[in-house]
Design a protein around this motif. Structure first.
Motif, short mmCIF file in Angstrom:
data_model
loop_
_atom_site.label_atom_id
_atom_site.label_comp_id
_atom_site.label_asym_id
_atom_site.label_seq_id
_atom_site.Cartn_x
_atom_site.Cartn_y
_atom_site.Cartn_z
N GLY A 80 8.90 56.07 -19.80
CA GLY A 80 8.38 55.52 -21.19
C GLY A 80 7.07 56.28 -21.51
N LEU A 81 6.11 56.31 -20.23
CA LEU A 81 5.07 56.71 -20.64
C LEU A 81 4.58 58.16 -20.65
CD1 LEU A 81 2.97 54.02 -18.32
CD2 LEU A 81 3.00 54.00 -20.77
N GLY A 82 5.89 58.93 -20.47
CA GLY A 82 5.78 60.63 -20.69
C GLY A 82 4.90 60.96 -19.02
N ILE A 83 4.86 59.98 -18.29
CA ILE A 83 4.56 60.52 -16.85
C ILE A 83 5.63 61.26 -16.12
CG2 ILE A 83 3.62 59.89 -14.50
CD1 ILE A 83 2.66 57.54 -16.10
N ILE A 84 6.70 60.98 -16.04
CA ILE A 84 7.77 61.81 -15.35
C ILE A 84 8.92 61.93 -16.34
CG2 ILE A 84 7.28 60.54 -13.20
CD1 ILE A 84 9.70 58.93 -13.33
N HIS A 85 9.58 63.26 -16.10
CA HIS A 85 10.59 63.53 -16.97
C HIS A 85 11.98 64.08 -16.32
CE1 HIS A 85 7.40 63.68 -20.03
NE2 HIS A 85 6.63 64.41 -18.93
N VAL A 86 12.16 63.88 -15.03
CA VAL A 86 13.36 64.13 -14.50
C VAL A 86 13.54 63.14 -13.53
CG1 VAL A 86 12.08 65.76 -12.77
CG2 VAL A 86 14.65 66.03 -13.09
N ALA A 87 14.97 62.83 -12.93
CA ALA A 87 15.23 61.95 -12.16
C ALA A 87 16.27 62.32 -11.36
CB ALA A 87 15.68 60.57 -12.76
N LYS A 138 18.74 68.23 -5.16
CA LYS A 138 17.63 67.77 -4.50
C LYS A 138 16.58 69.06 -4.74
CE LYS A 138 16.65 65.38 -1.00
NZ LYS A 138 16.58 64.69 0.34
N LEU A 139 17.04 70.29 -4.68
CA LEU A 139 16.39 71.57 -4.57
C LEU A 139 15.93 71.85 -5.94
CD1 LEU A 139 15.16 74.13 -3.83
CD2 LEU A 139 17.43 75.26 -4.26
N LEU A 140 16.63 71.58 -7.11
CA LEU A 140 16.28 71.54 -8.54
C LEU A 140 15.32 70.43 -8.78
CD1 LEU A 140 16.56 72.96 -11.34
CD2 LEU A 140 18.67 71.44 -11.56
N TYR A 141 15.47 69.17 -8.28
CA TYR A 141 14.54 68.07 -8.51
C TYR A 141 13.07 68.65 -8.10
CZ TYR A 141 12.33 63.53 -8.08
OH TYR A 141 11.67 62.61 -8.20
N SER A 142 13.08 68.93 -6.78
CA SER A 142 11.83 69.18 -6.19
C SER A 142 11.18 70.34 -7.03
CB SER A 142 11.88 69.87 -4.88
OG SER A 142 12.43 69.05 -3.85
N ILE A 143 11.93 71.41 -7.46
CA ILE A 143 11.22 72.61 -8.42
C ILE A 143 10.82 72.12 -9.64
CG2 ILE A 143 11.70 74.72 -9.46
CD1 ILE A 143 13.75 75.20 -7.36
N LEU A 144 11.63 71.35 -10.23
CA LEU A 144 11.10 70.62 -11.53
C LEU A 144 10.13 69.63 -11.39
CD1 LEU A 144 14.62 70.07 -13.37
CD2 LEU A 144 12.85 71.85 -13.87
N HIS A 145 10.14 69.13 -10.38
CA HIS A 145 8.92 68.23 -9.94
C HIS A 145 7.60 68.62 -9.88
CE1 HIS A 145 6.73 64.76 -8.14
NE2 HIS A 145 6.21 65.53 -7.23
N HIS A 189 5.86 67.31 -13.39
CA HIS A 189 5.27 66.07 -12.89
C HIS A 189 3.80 66.62 -12.11
CE1 HIS A 189 9.49 64.20 -12.25
NE2 HIS A 189 8.98 64.21 -13.74
N LEU A 190 4.02 67.15 -11.28
CA LEU A 190 2.65 67.66 -10.43
C LEU A 190 1.64 68.24 -11.25
CD1 LEU A 190 4.00 68.19 -6.86
CD2 LEU A 190 2.87 66.23 -7.65
N LEU A 191 1.85 69.51 -11.68
CA LEU A 191 0.95 70.32 -12.57
C LEU A 191 0.35 69.63 -13.42
CD1 LEU A 191 2.69 73.82 -12.25
CD2 LEU A 191 0.84 73.02 -10.78
N PRO A 192 1.16 68.90 -14.43
CA PRO A 192 0.58 68.12 -15.75
C PRO A 192 -0.09 66.94 -15.29
CG PRO A 192 2.98 68.70 -15.98
CD PRO A 192 2.67 68.79 -14.84
N ALA A 193 0.07 66.55 -13.81
CA ALA A 193 -0.61 65.25 -13.25
C ALA A 193 -1.90 65.84 -12.96
CB ALA A 193 -0.15 64.67 -12.06
N LEU A 194 -2.02 67.04 -12.15
CA LEU A 194 -3.31 67.67 -11.87
C LEU A 194 -4.21 67.81 -12.94
CD1 LEU A 194 -2.15 70.15 -9.27
CD2 LEU A 194 -3.60 68.11 -8.64
#
Length: 498
Positions: A263-270, A354-361, A365-370
């Motif tokens: 809801g906060l737009g922090i993560i986008h894939v589950a 899990k592979l696709l999740y890790s790539i999308l993460h 997630h990680l790059l926008p977080a940085l």
């Protein structure tokens, strides 16, 4: 007074895990609906420089007690903290406190547990297994013991796809698992060794939590068959439905926390299977069922010595909901009551890979977080988004076993318990999952996250909606720029070939 209220009148209660999410709601409900109850003793571990009384005062200041504080200001006089630790021998009780409990307590609720899936076997055994034996020892010694309830989990035997309300063989006996822990404790560098060996020894069980919970149930079966003891297995306990406050929750842990991050737009894939059922139950309904199951167990005449009552408190076969339903209803509720603290437009999708999740993460997630944390540093604020998305990534990897599968539970004992309640008790202690309106529930969950976790004031929904429109425009611009860049790269690549 109703039948259940009459049972609790004058009864002194001992609760372990009383400072936890479930424990707080249980204490509040007992005090609010059973005004003639005796003293409630809460096992509390002194920590962070606070003694027992300071921790009791902090507990009673929680928002979960707001309604009770207004209606029954004297309620705090019925709460007594008892210094102890479920990880210690005999719960770490002093001789004086032990004697007091034995002399005065009639009802015991054993809620305390470590629910961290990544705990070492040593930690999980100490808290989840050995404490059960110590609680039973206290119950056996109590002069006026009426009933004890061990709170387990519906997923204690998750290696089975159908879970009945019965006891199953444990993966290891109480004695054997303690011998194993002791064996590795003697090895030099035992902490690292214990971390390494925990997973192999849980076998089919996905984590030390469910593994030790399965063993803990066998402790009840072995040592409490002649006592009025029962096992209560709730599934995934989430925010309250009706009381004491709609949508109340203590912390952003588990499903509500992940939903909040979306809801906060922090993560986008589950990492989950959108087609399978998830089994969630509101914390207030869990406590109502817990309170009445204790009444039922106490009033049941002597049973077969091997017949320990088991209550599977679940939603799947009375009011099922899939992850898809969850996503749709929760999204609708979020759009109606958006957060003004969103950092990006909330959108998302799921995958079972899990592979696709890790790539999308990495990219979502990680790059926008940085980038966000870099901006926070420039503003002189504490960077926190990168750490949060790493924690959520780890959580999904740990939870994958449960988010990509489904189980069938029998809960006939729970349904029979509901039928046996009188009209007044059904009004006072509602717990039939058939009565839960999921649309109403998720609206309450979203409001609860806004109020109790994000500390957002009521009445700012309109401003939050405008913020989401602004974030949506940014989201469209980002997508346009990204698509243009990809097309440009493709064009340049083909141009070079030609």
């Amino acid at each position: 007074m109703s039948q259940v209220q009459q049972f609790y009148a004058g009864q002194n209660v001992f609760i372990t895990g009383g400072t936890g999410f479930l424990g707080k709601v249980l204490i509040e409900k007992l005090l609010r609906s059973c005004r003639d109850i005796g003293v409630i003793y809460i096992l509390i571990r002194p920590k962070k420089g606070k003694d027992v009384q300071e921790r009791v005062d902090a507990l009673l200041g929680d928002t979960v007690f707001d309604m009770l504080r207004n209606d029954y200001p004297e309620f705090s006089k019925k709460i007594v903290g008892v210094a102890g630790d479920t990880a210690q021998n005999q719960l770490g009780l002093s001789a004086t406190d032990h004697a007091r409990l034995v002399e005065e307590v009639g009802v015991i609720f054993h809620l305390a547990a470590t629910v961290r899936f990544t705990d070492t076997l040593e930690t999980a055994v100490a808290i989840n297994v050995n404490s059960v034996k110590y609680v039973i020892d206290i119950a056996r010694a109590c002069k006026n013991f009426k009933v004890g309830i061990h709170v387990s989990t519906a997923f204690s035997h998750c290696v089975r796809k159908f879970i009945d309300e019965e006891l199953y063989p444990p993966p290891m006996t109480h004695e054997d698992v303690n011998m194993l822990v002791e064996k590795f404790r003697r090895i030099e560098g035992s902490e690292d060794v214990m971390e390494y060996v925990s997973k192999p020894f849980t076998g089919e069980w996905p984590n030390t939590y469910s593994f030790t919970k399965a063993i803990a149930e066998s402790v009840v079966a072995e040592y409490a068959t002649d006592l009025p003891f029962a096992i209560f297995r709730p599934s995934i306990v989430t925010s309250s439905y009706k009381s004491p406050l709609p949508g109340w929750l203590a912390s952003p842990i588990g499903i509500p926390g992940i939903f909040c991050a979306f809801g906060l737009g922090i993560i986008h894939v589950a990492l989950l299977d959108i087609k399978v059922r998830l089994d969630i139950v509101p914390v207030d309904y869990v406590c109502n069922a817990l309170i009445t199951s204790a009444w039922k167990t106490a009033k049941t005449e002597k049973r077969n010595s091997k017949d320990v009552p088991v209550y599977n408190y679940v939603s799947g076969n009375e009011n099922p909901i899939t992850w898809q339903n969850f996503n749709d209803k929760a999204t609708d509720a979020r759009l109606t009551h958006p957060s003004d603290k969103a950092i990006y437009y909330p959108y998302g999708f799921t995958t079972t890979s899990k592979l696709l999740y890790s790539i999308l993460h990495i990219f979502l997630h990680l790059l926008p977080a940085l980038i966000i944390d870099f901006i926070l540093r420039l503003k002189g604020k504490q960077p926190r988004i990168y750490k949060l998305v790493k924690q959520i990534y780890e959580a999904f990897n740990v939870l994958e076993y449960f988010t990509t599968q489904q189980w069938d539970f029998d809960n006939q004992n729970v349904q029979e318990l509901w039928k046996q309640l009188g009209p007044e008790d059904k009004r006072t202690f509602p717990f039939s999952m058939q009565a839960v309106d999921w649309d109403e529930y998720f609206i309450g969950m979203v409001k609860g996250l806004r109020k109790y976790i994000l500390n957002e004031p009521d009445g700012n929904e309109e401003r939050a909606k405008w913020r989401h429109i602004y974030l949506y425009i940014i989201h469209l611009a980002v997508n346009l720029i990204s698509a243009s860049f990809v097309l440009w790269v493709i064009w340049r690549s083909f141009r070079g070939i030609l």
